[in-house]
Design an enzyme around this catalytic site. Sequence first.
Site, short mmCIF file in Angstrom:
data_model
loop_
_atom_site.label_atom_id
_atom_site.label_comp_id
_atom_site.label_asym_id
_atom_site.label_seq_id
_atom_site.Cartn_x
_atom_site.Cartn_y
_atom_site.Cartn_z
CG ASP A 1 -2.07 0.96 1.10
OD1 ASP A 1 -3.23 0.50 1.01
OD2 ASP A 1 -1.81 2.19 1.07
CB VAL B 1 -9.18 1.77 -4.92
CG1 VAL B 1 -8.84 1.18 -6.29
CG2 VAL B 1 -8.21 2.89 -4.56
CG HIS C 1 -8.46 -3.07 -2.31
ND1 HIS C 1 -9.40 -2.40 -3.08
CD2 HIS C 1 -8.35 -2.37 -1.18
CE1 HIS C 1 -9.81 -1.33 -2.43
NE2 HIS C 1 -9.21 -1.29 -1.26
CG HIS D 1 -6.92 -3.01 3.17
ND1 HIS D 1 -6.17 -1.86 2.98
CD2 HIS D 1 -8.15 -2.76 2.63
CE1 HIS D 1 -6.92 -0.95 2.35
NE2 HIS D 1 -8.13 -1.47 2.13
P1 AMP Z 1 -9.79 1.31 0.35
O1 AMP Z 1 -9.93 2.61 1.11
O2 AMP Z 1 -10.20 0.10 1.16
O3 AMP Z 1 -10.46 1.37 -0.99
O4 AMP Z 1 -8.23 1.12 0.13
C1 AMP Z 1 -7.56 1.65 -0.96
C2 AMP Z 1 -6.09 1.61 -0.63
O5 AMP Z 1 -5.35 1.77 -1.82
C3 AMP Z 1 -5.62 2.69 0.34
O6 AMP Z 1 -5.08 2.09 1.51
C4 AMP Z 1 -4.60 3.46 -0.46
O7 AMP Z 1 -3.51 3.91 0.32
C5 AMP Z 1 -4.16 2.45 -1.50
N1 AMP Z 1 -3.64 2.97 -2.75
C6 AMP Z 1 -4.17 3.95 -3.51
N2 AMP Z 1 -3.42 4.14 -4.61
C7 AMP Z 1 -2.40 3.24 -4.54
C8 AMP Z 1 -1.28 2.93 -5.39
N3 AMP Z 1 -1.08 3.59 -6.54
N4 AMP Z 1 -0.42 1.97 -5.00
C9 AMP Z 1 -0.64 1.30 -3.84
N5 AMP Z 1 -1.67 1.53 -3.01
C10 AMP Z 1 -2.54 2.49 -3.35
#
Ligand code: AMP
Length: 116
Positions: A32, A98, A102, A104
Amino acid sequence: MSDGDCLFCKIVAGDISADVVLETDSTVAFRDVNPKAPMHVLVIPKRHIATINDLSAGDEHLIGDLFLVAAKIADDEGFADDGYRVVMNCNAAAGQTVFHIHLHLLGGRSLGWPPG
Ligand code: AMP
């Protein structure tokens, strides 16, 4: 199937770089960019699925793959015995930002419960 506007589909395609930890036929795991724990890895399916609500019958194996990959990474990074957390947020109230599912994978510190 991928979505041209999806950030994580672009990572799968290699159009956006990521710190990839493990890749399988069906998944990619990468660190992340804004880690919430010493180990914070996102495990995603290569196929675009926006939210948990968009899963279909037939996706059971793919979802199992995400957990198997998470468990392998936790073990590889030395967190299997101490413990770690896997969590998937669904939609706005849970904090999903996003819209490509995914898992975590968080470890390396004490994690409170319930989450905020
Ligand atoms: P969520 O809030 O559950 O949708 O988690 C999305 C996660 O994606 C967050 O923890 C962000 O920090 C992570 N994130 C966003 N863009 C990127 C990226 N380009 N590379 C890696 N992690 C990312």
